[in-house]
Design an enzyme around this catalytic site. Sequence first.
Site, PDB file in Angstrom:
ATOM      1  N   CYS A 101       0.871  -1.073  -0.153  1.00  0.00           N
ATOM      2  CA  CYS A 101       0.048  -0.059   0.210  1.00  0.00           C
ATOM      3  C   CYS A 101       0.911   1.305   0.036  1.00  0.00           C
ATOM      4  O   CYS A 101       2.072   1.470   0.613  1.00  0.00           O
ATOM      5  CB  CYS A 101      -0.969  -0.120   1.338  1.00  0.00           C
ATOM      6  SG  CYS A 101      -1.962   1.412   1.228  1.00  0.00           S
ATOM      7  N   CYS A 154       0.622   4.757   6.873  1.00  0.00           N
ATOM      8  CA  CYS A 154       0.046   4.400   8.115  1.00  0.00           C
ATOM      9  C   CYS A 154       0.959   3.741   9.080  1.00  0.00           C
ATOM     10  O   CYS A 154       1.429   2.923   8.789  1.00  0.00           O
ATOM     11  CB  CYS A 154      -1.396   3.632   8.147  1.00  0.00           C
ATOM     12  SG  CYS A 154      -2.361   4.452   6.760  1.00  0.00           S
ATOM     13  N   CYS A 212       0.383  -0.077  10.241  1.00  0.00           N
ATOM     14  CA  CYS A 212      -0.110  -0.965   9.288  1.00  0.00           C
ATOM     15  C   CYS A 212       1.163  -1.850   8.637  1.00  0.00           C
ATOM     16  O   CYS A 212       2.066  -1.168   8.189  1.00  0.00           O
ATOM     17  CB  CYS A 212      -0.753  -0.222   8.172  1.00  0.00           C
ATOM     18  SG  CYS A 212      -1.565  -1.421   7.249  1.00  0.00           S
ATOM     19  N   CYS A 256     -16.341  -9.103   5.711  1.00  0.00           N
ATOM     20  CA  CYS A 256     -15.644  -7.920   5.486  1.00  0.00           C
ATOM     21  C   CYS A 256     -14.547  -7.896   4.580  1.00  0.00           C
ATOM     22  O   CYS A 256     -13.566  -8.913   4.988  1.00  0.00           O
ATOM     23  CB  CYS A 256     -15.246  -7.527   6.702  1.00  0.00           C
ATOM     24  SG  CYS A 256     -16.738  -7.143   8.059  1.00  0.00           S
ATOM     25  N   CYS A 289     -19.424  -6.075   4.151  1.00  0.00           N
ATOM     26  CA  CYS A 289     -18.699  -4.787   4.358  1.00  0.00           C
ATOM     27  C   CYS A 289     -17.339  -4.846   3.521  1.00  0.00           C
ATOM     28  O   CYS A 289     -16.775  -5.720   3.061  1.00  0.00           O
ATOM     29  CB  CYS A 289     -18.265  -4.913   5.760  1.00  0.00           C
ATOM     30  SG  CYS A 289     -17.507  -3.266   6.322  1.00  0.00           S
ATOM     31  N   CYS A 319     -18.975   2.212   8.685  1.00  0.00           N
ATOM     32  CA  CYS A 319     -18.284   1.382   9.768  1.00  0.00           C
ATOM     33  C   CYS A 319     -17.003   2.258   9.887  1.00  0.00           C
ATOM     34  O   CYS A 319     -16.297   2.369   9.212  1.00  0.00           O
ATOM     35  CB  CYS A 319     -18.077   0.165   9.326  1.00  0.00           C
ATOM     36  SG  CYS A 319     -16.863  -0.779  10.522  1.00  0.00           S
ATOM     37  N   ARG A 355     -17.627  -2.743  18.271  1.00  0.00           N
ATOM     38  CA  ARG A 355     -16.902  -4.238  17.739  1.00  0.00           C
ATOM     39  C   ARG A 355     -15.367  -4.047  18.507  1.00  0.00           C
ATOM     40  O   ARG A 355     -14.566  -3.076  18.193  1.00  0.00           O
ATOM     41  CB  ARG A 355     -16.508  -4.131  16.184  1.00  0.00           C
ATOM     42  CG  ARG A 355     -18.036  -4.192  15.433  1.00  0.00           C
ATOM     43  CD  ARG A 355     -17.768  -4.529  14.004  1.00  0.00           C
ATOM     44  NE  ARG A 355     -19.204  -3.755  13.716  1.00  0.00           N
ATOM     45  CZ  ARG A 355     -20.368  -4.564  13.175  1.00  0.00           C
ATOM     46  NH1 ARG A 355     -20.539  -5.997  13.587  1.00  0.00           N
ATOM     47  NH2 ARG A 355     -21.095  -4.117  12.547  1.00  0.00           N
TER      48      ARG A 355
HETATM   49  N1  SAM Z   1      -6.664   0.443   3.303  1.00  0.00           N
HETATM   50  C1  SAM Z   1      -7.782   0.650   3.929  1.00  0.00           C
HETATM   51  C2  SAM Z   1      -7.965   1.717   4.773  1.00  0.00           C
HETATM   52  O1  SAM Z   1      -7.152   2.177   5.284  1.00  0.00           O
HETATM   53  O2  SAM Z   1      -9.305   2.318   4.851  1.00  0.00           O
HETATM   54  C3  SAM Z   1      -8.546  -0.724   4.349  1.00  0.00           C
HETATM   55  C4  SAM Z   1      -7.509  -1.662   5.229  1.00  0.00           C
HETATM   56  S1  SAM Z   1      -7.108  -1.025   6.645  1.00  0.00           S
HETATM   57  C5  SAM Z   1      -5.822  -2.359   7.024  1.00  0.00           C
HETATM   58  C6  SAM Z   1      -8.234  -0.961   7.807  1.00  0.00           C
HETATM   59  C7  SAM Z   1      -7.951  -0.751   9.370  1.00  0.00           C
HETATM   60  O3  SAM Z   1      -7.327  -1.485   9.973  1.00  0.00           O
HETATM   61  C8  SAM Z   1      -7.281   0.494   9.529  1.00  0.00           C
HETATM   62  O4  SAM Z   1      -8.001   1.642   9.293  1.00  0.00           O
HETATM   63  C9  SAM Z   1      -6.926   0.262  10.780  1.00  0.00           C
HETATM   64  O5  SAM Z   1      -7.723   1.147  11.736  1.00  0.00           O
HETATM   65  C10 SAM Z   1      -6.837  -1.018  11.091  1.00  0.00           C
HETATM   66  N2  SAM Z   1      -5.414  -1.651  11.304  1.00  0.00           N
HETATM   67  C11 SAM Z   1      -4.437  -1.811  10.698  1.00  0.00           C
HETATM   68  N3  SAM Z   1      -3.467  -2.141  10.978  1.00  0.00           N
HETATM   69  C12 SAM Z   1      -3.518  -2.446  12.244  1.00  0.00           C
HETATM   70  C13 SAM Z   1      -2.920  -2.710  13.605  1.00  0.00           C
HETATM   71  N4  SAM Z   1      -1.570  -3.053  13.445  1.00  0.00           N
HETATM   72  N5  SAM Z   1      -3.531  -2.772  14.569  1.00  0.00           N
HETATM   73  C14 SAM Z   1      -4.747  -2.421  14.893  1.00  0.00           C
HETATM   74  N6  SAM Z   1      -5.466  -1.800  13.919  1.00  0.00           N
HETATM   75  C15 SAM Z   1      -4.791  -2.269  12.717  1.00  0.00           C
HETATM   76 FE1  SF4 Z   2      -2.750   1.152   3.352  1.00  0.00          FE
HETATM   77 FE2  SF4 Z   2      -2.795   0.026   5.888  1.00  0.00          FE
HETATM   78 FE3  SF4 Z   2      -3.159   2.408   5.729  1.00  0.00          FE
HETATM   79 FE4  SF4 Z   2      -5.014   0.984   4.808  1.00  0.00          FE
HETATM   80  S1  SF4 Z   2      -4.254   1.180   6.714  1.00  0.00           S
HETATM   81  S2  SF4 Z   2      -4.250   2.875   3.938  1.00  0.00           S
HETATM   82  S3  SF4 Z   2      -3.738  -0.633   4.056  1.00  0.00           S
HETATM   83  S4  SF4 Z   2      -1.287   1.532   4.826  1.00  0.00           S
END
Ligand code: SAM
Ligand code: SF4
Length: 328
Positions: free
Chosen positions: A63, A67, A70, A107, A139, A199, A274
């Site tokens: 990606c 973040c 992530c 989801c 979802c 959500c 949730r």
């Molecule tokens: N890329 C899309 C986005 O960012 O909206 C969808 C996938 S993203 C992985 C979905 C959510 O997972 C993120 O908004 C974050 O809140 C949560 N998430 C991701 N990595 C995480 C982690 N290591 N611990 C807890 N929550 C996490």
């Molecule tokens: Fe990309 Fe992860 Fe951020 Fe979603 S949370 S936008 S998958 S880096």
Amino acid sequence: MVVRNGHEPQSNVRFDWTVEEIETIYNLPFPELVYRAQTIHRRHHNPEEVQGCTLLSIKTGGCPEDCAYCPQSAHYQTGVNRHALLDVEEALASAAKAKEQGATRFCMGAAWRDAPKGEEFSSVLSMVRGVRALGLEACCTLGMLTAEQANSLAEAGLTAYNHNLDTSPEFYGEIISTRTYDERLATLEHVRQAGVTVCCGGIIGMGETRTDRYGLLKQLANQNPHPESVPINMLVRVAGTPLADQSDLAEIGALEMARMIATARILMPTSMVRLSAGRLSLSDEAQALCFLAGANSIFMGERLLTTPNPEMDRDQRLLDSLGMRLRA
Ligand code: SAM
Ligand code: SF4
Ligand code: DTB
């Protein structure tokens, strides 16, 4: 049965919460906080039931966003194997299995900055139609959406779109630099306008202050209508991400999670709250406390998107021991 003693907390649905009010609720003496949350919970939900949701990563890793939490960001070396968009058949086979295991919501998550156009988007629409045809709620979380994409997802029958605000507007820049809070809000607006339920939640344990947690809750609770679904995640620390060594997680623990959930429940009485990522670091007792605080859904199955989650039979034993059950 709801026992009425004349001292029940009010649960009028409001959209004008101040940070001070949220702070006051969040910091109530714990028994009072849980009592209020549980009382409100019982007015709007069956306290014996939780909804089971199953996650599937339909497009994994690589990606472009940064973040800090992530494992799927291309900016960090986390060992997550990249995988292109799954075939529709593969996704639907997973959905069928999830249904067999008792999930009522499926989801699909994709590591995109924004949802793609063209063939890939058409495949996602087919997945949504297929999941709905199985009788499951569908979802998706695909990153940012245009109004047009939100409308197409609505037409395909999408039940909900997940798009988290993650933290307060003030702390957001410490966690993500490749997009703004306002861009996040714009997608949420497109989803709402398209008639898809929202959500939207966040993560605790990223080094934010309690004030940031109140700020996130304020952003969520002042949306009108409230997000129908509010995932509360506890950071899963993943090696290679900037938050891998986030050390104040020890003090975050179960009580902070329970306070966060209880406050969300009080502010957003009718929403599904949730208990999302992070359950592997919570004991059975801690999860029970989160249910008492008003959580009424979990992600089931050994994997979230890329990180581990409790095994199905552990969850079944947990619910059995609490005399609770999955919502049919
Ligand atoms: N890329 C899309 C986005 O960012 O909206 C969808 C996938 S993203 C992985 C979905 C959510 O997972 C993120 O908004 C974050 O809140 C949560 N998430 C991701 N990595 C995480 C982690 N290591 N611990 C807890 N929550 C996490
Ligand atoms: Fe990309 Fe992860 Fe951020 Fe979603 S949370 S936008 S998958 S880096
Ligand atoms: C949400 O708030 N939590 C879920 C769901 N929405 C998509 C995802 C949690 C992901 C945790 C990190 C991972 O497994 O990759």
